[in-house]
Design a protein around this motif. Structure first.
Motif, PDB file in Angstrom:
ATOM      1  N   UNK A  17       0.826  -1.209   0.000  1.00  0.00           N
ATOM      2  CA  UNK A  17       0.000   0.000   0.000  1.00  0.00           C
ATOM      3  C   UNK A  17       0.860   1.259   0.000  1.00  0.00           C
ATOM      4  N   UNK A  18       1.931   1.263   0.794  1.00  0.00           N
ATOM      5  CA  UNK A  18       2.840   2.414   0.832  1.00  0.00           C
ATOM      6  C   UNK A  18       3.531   2.600  -0.524  1.00  0.00           C
ATOM      7  N   UNK A  19       3.938   1.494  -1.125  1.00  0.00           N
ATOM      8  CA  UNK A  19       4.596   1.528  -2.429  1.00  0.00           C
ATOM      9  C   UNK A  19       3.664   2.131  -3.483  1.00  0.00           C
ATOM     10  N   UNK A  20       2.436   1.624  -3.549  1.00  0.00           N
ATOM     11  CA  UNK A  20       1.477   2.120  -4.541  1.00  0.00           C
ATOM     12  C   UNK A  20       1.172   3.600  -4.308  1.00  0.00           C
ATOM     13  N   UNK A  21       0.953   3.988  -3.056  1.00  0.00           N
ATOM     14  CA  UNK A  21       0.627   5.390  -2.752  1.00  0.00           C
ATOM     15  C   UNK A  21       1.743   6.322  -3.201  1.00  0.00           C
ATOM     16  N   UNK A  22       2.987   5.946  -2.918  1.00  0.00           N
ATOM     17  CA  UNK A  22       4.110   6.796  -3.306  1.00  0.00           C
ATOM     18  C   UNK A  22       4.293   6.819  -4.820  1.00  0.00           C
ATOM     19  N   UNK A  23       4.114   5.669  -5.450  1.00  0.00           N
ATOM     20  CA  UNK A  23       4.230   5.603  -6.917  1.00  0.00           C
ATOM     21  C   UNK A  23       3.193   6.518  -7.565  1.00  0.00           C
ATOM     22  N   UNK A  24       1.972   6.461  -7.073  1.00  0.00           N
ATOM     23  CA  UNK A  24       0.915   7.301  -7.630  1.00  0.00           C
ATOM     24  C   UNK A  24       1.176   8.777  -7.348  1.00  0.00           C
ATOM     25  N   UNK A  25       1.685   9.092  -6.161  1.00  0.00           N
ATOM     26  CA  UNK A  25       2.020  10.470  -5.828  1.00  0.00           C
ATOM     27  C   UNK A  25       3.074  11.024  -6.782  1.00  0.00           C
ATOM     28  N   UNK A  26       4.032  10.183  -7.135  1.00  0.00           N
ATOM     29  CA  UNK A  26       5.101  10.585  -8.064  1.00  0.00           C
ATOM     30  C   UNK A  26       4.657  10.500  -9.527  1.00  0.00           C
ATOM     31  N   UNK A  27       3.421  10.064  -9.735  1.00  0.00           N
ATOM     32  CA  UNK A  27       2.834   9.950 -11.077  1.00  0.00           C
ATOM     33  C   UNK A  27       3.623   9.015 -11.993  1.00  0.00           C
ATOM     34  N   UNK A  28       4.061   7.913 -11.405  1.00  0.00           N
ATOM     35  CA  UNK A  28       4.750   6.879 -12.185  1.00  0.00           C
ATOM     36  C   UNK A  28       3.769   5.758 -12.480  1.00  0.00           C
ATOM     37  N   UNK A  29       3.850   5.210 -13.668  1.00  0.00           N
ATOM     38  CA  UNK A  29       3.040   4.035 -13.978  1.00  0.00           C
ATOM     39  C   UNK A  29       3.685   2.810 -13.331  1.00  0.00           C
ATOM     40  N   UNK A  30       2.899   1.765 -13.228  1.00  0.00           N
ATOM     41  CA  UNK A  30       3.446   0.502 -12.718  1.00  0.00           C
ATOM     42  C   UNK A  30       4.585   0.020 -13.600  1.00  0.00           C
ATOM     43  N   UNK A  31       4.410   0.156 -14.902  1.00  0.00           N
ATOM     44  CA  UNK A  31       5.456  -0.268 -15.848  1.00  0.00           C
ATOM     45  C   UNK A  31       6.742   0.518 -15.642  1.00  0.00           C
ATOM     46  N   UNK A  32       6.612   1.826 -15.421  1.00  0.00           N
ATOM     47  CA  UNK A  32       7.801   2.651 -15.198  1.00  0.00           C
ATOM     48  C   UNK A  32       8.551   2.208 -13.950  1.00  0.00           C
ATOM     49  N   UNK A  33       7.819   1.996 -12.859  1.00  0.00           N
ATOM     50  CA  UNK A  33       8.487   1.593 -11.623  1.00  0.00           C
ATOM     51  C   UNK A  33       9.093   0.199 -11.749  1.00  0.00           C
ATOM     52  N   UNK A  34       8.409  -0.689 -12.440  1.00  0.00           N
ATOM     53  CA  UNK A  34       8.967  -2.029 -12.654  1.00  0.00           C
ATOM     54  C   UNK A  34      10.295  -1.921 -13.410  1.00  0.00           C
ATOM     55  N   UNK A  35      10.321  -1.096 -14.439  1.00  0.00           N
ATOM     56  CA  UNK A  35      11.558  -0.905 -15.206  1.00  0.00           C
ATOM     57  C   UNK A  35      12.666  -0.308 -14.342  1.00  0.00           C
ATOM     58  N   UNK A  36      12.328   0.687 -13.544  1.00  0.00           N
ATOM     59  CA  UNK A  36      13.328   1.349 -12.703  1.00  0.00           C
ATOM     60  C   UNK A  36      13.892   0.440 -11.613  1.00  0.00           C
ATOM     61  N   UNK A  37      13.109  -0.545 -11.194  1.00  0.00           N
ATOM     62  CA  UNK A  37      13.547  -1.424 -10.110  1.00  0.00           C
ATOM     63  C   UNK A  37      14.044  -2.779 -10.598  1.00  0.00           C
ATOM     64  N   UNK A  38      13.920  -3.031 -11.890  1.00  0.00           N
ATOM     65  CA  UNK A  38      14.455  -4.270 -12.449  1.00  0.00           C
ATOM     66  C   UNK A  38      13.618  -5.503 -12.196  1.00  0.00           C
TER      67      UNK A  38
END
Length: 84
Positions: A17-38
């Motif tokens: 939940x914390x991960x999703x909330x921060x990702x959405x706050x930063x306006x990153x898509x799930x795909x973008x964060x997946x790419x950034x984290x490998x």
């Protein structure tokens, strides 16, 4: 013996939940964060839903990508105890 243990599911749900909330706050898509984290998109979605455990390596990468300290994912966590 009536020992108690911290529910692994509760920490996984909290981190997700914390991960999703921060990702959405930063306006990153799930795909973008997946790419950034490998990791794969499916793995990220499972972590965000609390169905998969986030590794320390992933949490460090996610913290860097989301511009937070790794402790962010654990803030306000209230352990739920279960009978062991």
């Amino acid at each position: 013996m009536s020992e108690t243990a911290i529910s692994e599911q509760s920490i996984n749900l909290h981190i997700g939940a914390r991960l999703r909330a921060r990702r959405e706050l930063r306006r990153l898509s799930s795909s973008d964060l997946a790419d950034l984290t490998g990791i794969s998109l499916a793995e990220l979605q499972a972590i965000e839903e609390g169905g998969a455990e986030a590794t320390p390596k992933f949490l460090l990468r996610a913290a860097a990508a989301l511009n937070v300290h790794v402790r962010y994912f654990f803030l306000e966590y209230q352990p739920r105890r279960i009978a062991a």
